[in-house]
Design an enzyme around this catalytic site. Structure first.
Site, PDB file in Angstrom:
ATOM      1  N   GLN A   1      -4.995  -1.865   9.652  1.00 36.66           N
ATOM      2  CA  GLN A   1      -4.798  -3.173   9.024  1.00 36.66           C
ATOM      3  C   GLN A   1      -5.324  -4.281   9.938  1.00 36.66           C
ATOM      4  OE1 GLN A   1      -3.657  -3.588   5.876  1.00 36.66           O
ATOM      5  NE2 GLN A   1      -3.919  -5.794   6.005  1.00 36.66           N
TER       6      GLN A   1
ATOM      7  N   ASP B   1     -11.299   2.168   3.741  1.00 34.24           N
ATOM      8  CA  ASP B   1     -11.533   0.724   3.600  1.00 34.24           C
ATOM      9  C   ASP B   1     -13.020   0.447   3.324  1.00 34.24           C
ATOM     10  OD1 ASP B   1      -9.409  -1.093   3.724  1.00 34.24           O
ATOM     11  OD2 ASP B   1      -9.198  -0.874   5.898  1.00 34.24           O
TER      12      ASP B   1
ATOM     13  N   LYS C   1       0.841  -1.204   0.000  1.00 29.11           N
ATOM     14  CA  LYS C   1       0.000   0.000   0.000  1.00 29.11           C
ATOM     15  C   LYS C   1       0.876   1.254   0.000  1.00 29.11           C
ATOM     16  CE  LYS C   1      -3.779  -2.502   2.191  1.00 29.11           C
ATOM     17  NZ  LYS C   1      -4.460  -2.895   3.429  1.00 29.11           N
TER      18      LYS C   1
HETATM   19  N1  GUN Z   1      -6.792  -7.263   6.098  1.00 31.71           N
HETATM   20  C1  GUN Z   1      -7.084  -8.017   5.014  1.00 31.71           C
HETATM   21  N2  GUN Z   1      -7.671  -7.247   4.075  1.00 31.71           N
HETATM   22  C2  GUN Z   1      -7.753  -6.013   4.575  1.00 31.71           C
HETATM   23  C3  GUN Z   1      -8.257  -4.775   4.075  1.00 31.71           C
HETATM   24  O1  GUN Z   1      -8.768  -4.667   2.963  1.00 31.71           O
HETATM   25  N3  GUN Z   1      -8.161  -3.711   4.904  1.00 31.71           N
HETATM   26  C4  GUN Z   1      -7.629  -3.803   6.127  1.00 31.71           C
HETATM   27  N4  GUN Z   1      -7.595  -2.702   6.880  1.00 31.71           N
HETATM   28  N5  GUN Z   1      -7.139  -4.921   6.639  1.00 31.71           N
HETATM   29  C5  GUN Z   1      -7.211  -6.015   5.859  1.00 31.71           C
END
Ligand code: GUN
Length: 291
Positions: free
Chosen positions: A96, A119, A52
């Site tokens: 996350q 998200d 990211k």
């Molecule tokens: N863990 C697995 N996929 C995601 C996601 O799309 N966003 C976040 N914040 N954590 C994750």
């Protein structure tokens, strides 16, 4: 059979986003700023957050990662979220997942200001999405819709079977595909579904998001179906340098010959999810959803 290249679509959308960011910044505005909170040292989470960060830089965003030890309290984390909610220099942020067991994911998710929830996990964004109102869409379903759009796959009136009812993939996917513009007739299957094989075999479009490696086999797939594989299970492998490889929820080798379109793992849905996060962050910076 056409292999859907998430890599190619992601590359194309990435260029569009980078161009939009360059125009935005060229107008004298601040670069969109995405913050990721990472708690603990889960290997997969560190990799995702690293991706990211890299993608943010590539499209011209400012990005910050806040790393905290696994033993921080929930109260401390909620305090950090509150600071980000109030920081005018932060357009969007994510926490996350998964979080350590002693921290409630739902309390954390609900603490995020929906305007900064890139998200799309906050109940306000989920509710708005369900009602077809402008919202931040969750990354995986949004990425899948982008793939269908790019490959001009007809969805109207098609039978779509979604396998898996998670809040971040299956459920929003089923909802979005049933909405106007996509117009699918959707069946949402899960662990308690009866005659699962027969249900899946009805699908013109199958979205496999149950998290069980190679669950979908050739006998469950109608000839000519579109198969979208969301699975990413790590399994040991003596054929790779890392010692592991990724398996999808679909038994690719036997299913692919029956399909009109299919996504591979890796290189299918995966690369699209980060793009969706970038799309949401740009929308947040431009205040497109909430004004
Ligand atoms: N863990 C697995 N996929 C995601 C996601 O799309 N966003 C976040 N914040 N954590 C994750």
């Amino acid at each position: 059979m056409i292999l859907i290249s998430g890599k190619e679509v992601a590359e194309s959308l990435k260029k569009e986003i980078a161009t939009e960011v360059a125009i935005w910044v060229g107008e004298g505005k601040r670069a969109p700023h995405l913050v990721a909170i990472l708690v603990g040292n889960d290997g997969a989470s560190q990799t995702y957050v690293g991706h990211k960060e890299k993608m943010s830089a590539e499209v011209g965003f400012r990005s910050t990662v806040l790393r905290f030890d696994a033993d921080i309290t929930e109260e401390f984390l909620l305090g950090e979220i509150d600071k980000l909610n109030r920081d005018p220099e932060v357009d969007g942020f994510i926490v996350q997942l998964p979080l350590p067991e002693h921290i409630s994911e739902s309390r954390v998710t609900e603490a995020i200001d929906p305007r900064k929830d890139v998200d799309g996990f906050h109940p306000v964004n989920t509710g708005r999405m369900m009602m077809g109102m402008p919202s931040y869409l969750p990354a995986t379903p949004d990425g899948i819709l982008e793939l269908l759009k790019y490959y001009k796959i007809e969805t109207a009136g098609k039978k779509c079977v979604v396998i898996g009812r998670s809040n971040i993939v299956g459920r929003p996917m089923a909802n979005l595909l049933s909405q106007k513009g996509w117009d699918c007739t959707v069946t949402l299957c899960h662990s308690r579904t009866k005659n699962l094989k027969e249900e899946v075999a009805q699908g013109d479009i199958i979205v496999a998001a149950l998290g069980k490696a190679e669950f979908v086999t050739a006998d469950m797939v109608k000839e000519g179906a579109v198969v979208i594989d969301v699975g990413i299970t790590r399994v040991a492998s003596d054929k790779t340098k890392s010692g592991w490889k990724l398996l999808g929820d679909v038994k690719f080798d036997e299913v692919a010959p029956r399909c009109s379109y299919i996504t591979p793992v890796p290189g299918g849905v995966g690369p699209m999810t980060i793009i969706s996060l970038m799309k949401n962050t740009l929308k947040a910076a431009k205040k497109e959803i909430y004004g």
